[in-house]
Design an enzyme around this catalytic site. Sequence first.
Site, PDB file in Angstrom:
ATOM      1  N   ARG A  92      24.996  60.441 -15.121  1.00  0.00           N
ATOM      2  CA  ARG A  92      26.405  61.978 -14.996  1.00  0.00           C
ATOM      3  C   ARG A  92      27.122  62.259 -14.293  1.00  0.00           C
ATOM      4  O   ARG A  92      28.320  62.983 -14.648  1.00  0.00           O
ATOM      5  CB  ARG A  92      25.297  62.773 -15.475  1.00  0.00           C
ATOM      6  CG  ARG A  92      26.150  64.102 -16.295  1.00  0.00           C
ATOM      7  CD  ARG A  92      25.419  65.228 -17.084  1.00  0.00           C
ATOM      8  NE  ARG A  92      24.517  65.966 -16.014  1.00  0.00           N
ATOM      9  CZ  ARG A  92      23.059  66.712 -16.284  1.00  0.00           C
ATOM     10  NH1 ARG A  92      23.235  67.217 -17.980  1.00  0.00           N
ATOM     11  NH2 ARG A  92      22.329  67.311 -15.625  1.00  0.00           N
ATOM     12  N   TYR A  93      26.744  62.105 -13.203  1.00  0.00           N
ATOM     13  CA  TYR A  93      27.900  62.601 -12.063  1.00  0.00           C
ATOM     14  C   TYR A  93      27.811  61.356 -11.520  1.00  0.00           C
ATOM     15  O   TYR A  93      27.176  60.628 -11.014  1.00  0.00           O
ATOM     16  CB  TYR A  93      27.092  64.209 -10.880  1.00  0.00           C
ATOM     17  CG  TYR A  93      26.618  64.694 -11.843  1.00  0.00           C
ATOM     18  CD1 TYR A  93      26.941  66.024 -12.358  1.00  0.00           C
ATOM     19  CD2 TYR A  93      25.260  65.214 -11.604  1.00  0.00           C
ATOM     20  CE1 TYR A  93      27.042  66.864 -12.824  1.00  0.00           C
ATOM     21  CE2 TYR A  93      24.795  66.137 -12.355  1.00  0.00           C
ATOM     22  CZ  TYR A  93      25.712  67.281 -13.291  1.00  0.00           C
ATOM     23  OH  TYR A  93      25.485  68.533 -13.225  1.00  0.00           O
ATOM     24  N   ARG A  96      25.735  60.445  -8.380  1.00  0.00           N
ATOM     25  CA  ARG A  96      24.151  60.365  -8.406  1.00  0.00           C
ATOM     26  C   ARG A  96      23.219  60.274  -9.605  1.00  0.00           C
ATOM     27  O   ARG A  96      24.110  59.894 -10.513  1.00  0.00           O
ATOM     28  CB  ARG A  96      23.655  61.578  -7.354  1.00  0.00           C
ATOM     29  CG  ARG A  96      23.956  62.776  -8.433  1.00  0.00           C
ATOM     30  CD  ARG A  96      23.896  63.761  -7.256  1.00  0.00           C
ATOM     31  NE  ARG A  96      23.981  65.040  -7.660  1.00  0.00           N
ATOM     32  CZ  ARG A  96      25.645  65.932  -8.322  1.00  0.00           C
ATOM     33  NH1 ARG A  96      26.686  64.674  -7.817  1.00  0.00           N
ATOM     34  NH2 ARG A  96      24.986  66.938  -8.333  1.00  0.00           N
ATOM     35  N   CYS A 105       2.968  61.007 -17.601  1.00  0.00           N
ATOM     36  CA  CYS A 105       2.114  62.166 -16.788  1.00  0.00           C
ATOM     37  C   CYS A 105       0.788  62.462 -16.541  1.00  0.00           C
ATOM     38  O   CYS A 105       0.179  62.492 -16.900  1.00  0.00           O
ATOM     39  CB  CYS A 105       3.254  64.175 -17.241  1.00  0.00           C
ATOM     40  SG  CYS A 105       5.100  63.723 -17.048  1.00  0.00           S
ATOM     41  N   CYS A 109       3.652  69.334 -19.872  1.00  0.00           N
ATOM     42  CA  CYS A 109       3.795  70.703 -19.251  1.00  0.00           C
ATOM     43  C   CYS A 109       4.246  70.966 -20.832  1.00  0.00           C
ATOM     44  O   CYS A 109       5.307  70.019 -20.810  1.00  0.00           O
ATOM     45  CB  CYS A 109       4.391  70.960 -18.435  1.00  0.00           C
ATOM     46  SG  CYS A 109       4.894  70.299 -16.674  1.00  0.00           S
ATOM     47  N   CYS A 112       8.917  71.327 -21.846  1.00  0.00           N
ATOM     48  CA  CYS A 112       8.905  69.801 -21.065  1.00  0.00           C
ATOM     49  C   CYS A 112       9.984  69.755 -21.850  1.00  0.00           C
ATOM     50  O   CYS A 112      10.366  69.398 -22.667  1.00  0.00           O
ATOM     51  CB  CYS A 112       8.626  68.878 -20.888  1.00  0.00           C
ATOM     52  SG  CYS A 112       9.315  66.973 -19.827  1.00  0.00           S
ATOM     53  N   ARG A 114      12.102  67.004 -21.626  1.00  0.00           N
ATOM     54  CA  ARG A 114      12.023  65.458 -22.154  1.00  0.00           C
ATOM     55  C   ARG A 114      10.816  65.627 -23.505  1.00  0.00           C
ATOM     56  O   ARG A 114      10.256  64.189 -23.378  1.00  0.00           O
ATOM     57  CB  ARG A 114      11.511  64.277 -21.126  1.00  0.00           C
ATOM     58  CG  ARG A 114      13.220  64.403 -20.418  1.00  0.00           C
ATOM     59  CD  ARG A 114      13.983  62.876 -19.607  1.00  0.00           C
ATOM     60  NE  ARG A 114      14.280  63.312 -18.270  1.00  0.00           N
ATOM     61  CZ  ARG A 114      13.912  63.444 -17.413  1.00  0.00           C
ATOM     62  NH1 ARG A 114      13.381  64.019 -17.058  1.00  0.00           N
ATOM     63  NH2 ARG A 114      15.627  63.969 -16.484  1.00  0.00           N
ATOM     64  N   ASP A 273      15.671  74.848 -21.129  1.00  0.00           N
ATOM     65  CA  ASP A 273      16.905  74.213 -21.948  1.00  0.00           C
ATOM     66  C   ASP A 273      16.690  74.384 -23.253  1.00  0.00           C
ATOM     67  O   ASP A 273      15.726  74.621 -23.792  1.00  0.00           O
ATOM     68  CB  ASP A 273      17.141  72.381 -22.024  1.00  0.00           C
ATOM     69  CG  ASP A 273      17.008  72.011 -20.655  1.00  0.00           C
ATOM     70  OD1 ASP A 273      18.263  72.348 -19.953  1.00  0.00           O
ATOM     71  OD2 ASP A 273      16.330  70.754 -19.743  1.00  0.00           O
ATOM     72  N   ASP A 310      21.506  73.937 -17.565  1.00  0.00           N
ATOM     73  CA  ASP A 310      22.375  72.623 -18.083  1.00  0.00           C
ATOM     74  C   ASP A 310      22.472  72.612 -19.387  1.00  0.00           C
ATOM     75  O   ASP A 310      22.196  72.949 -20.347  1.00  0.00           O
ATOM     76  CB  ASP A 310      20.670  71.374 -17.945  1.00  0.00           C
ATOM     77  CG  ASP A 310      20.914  70.110 -17.217  1.00  0.00           C
ATOM     78  OD1 ASP A 310      22.458  69.999 -17.366  1.00  0.00           O
ATOM     79  OD2 ASP A 310      20.094  69.394 -16.855  1.00  0.00           O
ATOM     80  N   LYS A 317      25.349  71.039 -15.139  1.00  0.00           N
ATOM     81  CA  LYS A 317      24.008  72.323 -15.092  1.00  0.00           C
ATOM     82  C   LYS A 317      25.688  72.849 -14.148  1.00  0.00           C
ATOM     83  O   LYS A 317      26.271  72.878 -13.289  1.00  0.00           O
ATOM     84  CB  LYS A 317      23.568  71.362 -13.630  1.00  0.00           C
ATOM     85  CG  LYS A 317      22.178  71.329 -14.055  1.00  0.00           C
ATOM     86  CD  LYS A 317      21.614  70.737 -12.127  1.00  0.00           C
ATOM     87  CE  LYS A 317      20.902  69.916 -12.827  1.00  0.00           C
ATOM     88  NZ  LYS A 317      21.162  68.580 -13.422  1.00  0.00           N
TER      89      LYS A 317
HETATM   90  C1  LIG Z   1      20.033  67.540 -12.331  1.00  0.00           C
HETATM   91  C2  LIG Z   1      20.341  66.137 -12.275  1.00  0.00           C
HETATM   92  C3  LIG Z   1      21.334  65.213 -10.984  1.00  0.00           C
HETATM   93  C4  LIG Z   1      20.614  66.253  -9.728  1.00  0.00           C
HETATM   94  O1  LIG Z   1      22.244  67.159  -9.898  1.00  0.00           O
HETATM   95  P1  LIG Z   1      21.648  67.945  -8.359  1.00  0.00           P
HETATM   96  O2  LIG Z   1      22.669  68.893  -9.072  1.00  0.00           O
HETATM   97  O3  LIG Z   1      21.997  67.180  -7.763  1.00  0.00           O
HETATM   98  O4  LIG Z   1      20.072  68.610  -8.348  1.00  0.00           O
HETATM   99  C5  LIG Z   1      22.221  64.159 -11.512  1.00  0.00           C
HETATM  100  N1  LIG Z   1      21.695  63.520 -13.132  1.00  0.00           N
HETATM  101  C6  LIG Z   1      21.797  64.236 -13.413  1.00  0.00           C
HETATM  102  C7  LIG Z   1      21.479  63.626 -14.816  1.00  0.00           C
HETATM  103  C8  LIG Z   1      20.724  65.542 -13.795  1.00  0.00           C
HETATM  104  O5  LIG Z   1      20.038  65.665 -14.929  1.00  0.00           O
HETATM  105  S1  SF4 Z   2       7.998  68.966 -16.069  1.00  0.00           S
HETATM  106 FE1  SF4 Z   2       7.636  66.861 -18.278  1.00  0.00          FE
HETATM  107  S2  SF4 Z   2       8.594  64.983 -16.691  1.00  0.00           S
HETATM  108 FE2  SF4 Z   2       7.710  67.260 -15.695  1.00  0.00          FE
HETATM  109  S3  SF4 Z   2       5.702  67.284 -14.794  1.00  0.00           S
HETATM  110 FE3  SF4 Z   2       5.717  68.685 -16.302  1.00  0.00          FE
HETATM  111  S4  SF4 Z   2       5.641  66.751 -18.776  1.00  0.00           S
HETATM  112 FE4  SF4 Z   2       5.860  65.919 -16.829  1.00  0.00          FE
END
Ligand SMILES: *Cc1c(COP(=O)(O)O)cnc(C)c1O
Ligand code: SF4
Length: 347
Positions: A92-93, A96, A105, A109, A112, A114, A273, A310, A317
């Site tokens: 996305r960025y 990174r 996991c 959680c 979560c 995802r 989210d 986010d 974010k």
């Molecule tokens: C959160 C996230 C990051 C990291 O973002 P930082 O602000 O540097 O912590 C990078 N890629 C994705 C897709 C993310 O959701």
């Molecule tokens: S937030 Fe989601 S990905 Fe992170 S430890 Fe919990 S269940 Fe696993």
Amino acid sequence: MMESWLAQHKNSITDPHQLAEHFAVHAGELAQVAQRYPLRLTTYLLKRITQPSDPLGQQFIPQLAELNNDVAQLVDPLNEELLSPVPHLVHRYPQRVLLLVAGSCFSYCRFCTRKRKVGCEDMAVSFGDILKGIDYIADHPEVNEVILSGGDPLTMSDRLLEDILKRLQRIAHVEVVRIGSRAPVVLPARITPALCEMFGRYQPLYFLTHFNHPAELTVEAIEACRQLVNAGVPVVNQTVLLRGVNDDATLLHKLFYSLHRLRIRPYYLHQMDLTCGTGHFRTRLEDGITIMDQLRGPLSGLAVPTYIVDLPGGHGKVPVTPDYVQRLGAQAQLRAADGTLIDYPQW
Ligand SMILES: *Cc1c(COP(=O)(O)O)cnc(C)c1O
Ligand code: SF4
């Protein structure tokens, strides 16, 4: 001999009937939820939950409310699927990428982001997928930071983790690696001296963990983080703001200050989210802003995380501060990094 953490992992609670033996919960209802969103918690956690309504119980014991489908909630709120040029990699960025190296996991959680796929078939990651992700990174010189996530990467063996770290180290433009894991909270025995020693050989490597409540800072969790930091691995923390669990300034003050004293830097406080099946945990944006207002000043600046949202749709974010954009009745509008104004429900 099987490592003790692995034995504990294999011994985790996955059957609603096992939970019903310990707590006043309805096994049939739990099973209904667990069919849609997997249930798993370590016996380490089980021992520390006194009832389903306590801070750990709420985070790990399924609730019927997860089956409520609010129209404003999304299955993939961050549009991660669309931002995946190769499977299990989110770009996305430009600088990174998120490489999802594990599909499961130690404990699930209930809130979560995802939860649509974590612990499910289509999240399973093969080593071939990981290699394709690493090839993608090697082909993209603009990427200088790789975030290993999942699932929980620490469900993998030390050997596999080291293999991934070694491959990333060979890519000259990858300068920093982050590894995200909730192991210190849910299975601190996973943080072994051997793992810390190995991580220490791949600096700069940041360990991104996830404490939500002071009750999670047990003797074992504290020791796990101490070992990481002593091995030269900085530990940073993200907290998710959860209604009825930690949406209280005094409690968060205590959490962030305790982390700070343990050399764990509070990094982000996340607004929940808009993930489907998590509505019962969501606070209003204004509640988070009020809490942040109460922290800034009394709490050491080093211990104050950035409160972020986010944005839905993969817009990234954004930090939320008291002077955030405009209120429009039941909506707020937040400005994405590219300047677009995004509607955000107030809850
Ligand atoms: C959160 C996230 C990051 C990291 O973002 P930082 O602000 O540097 O912590 C990078 N890629 C994705 C897709 C993310 O959701
Ligand atoms: S937030 Fe989601 S990905 Fe992170 S430890 Fe919990 S269940 Fe696993």
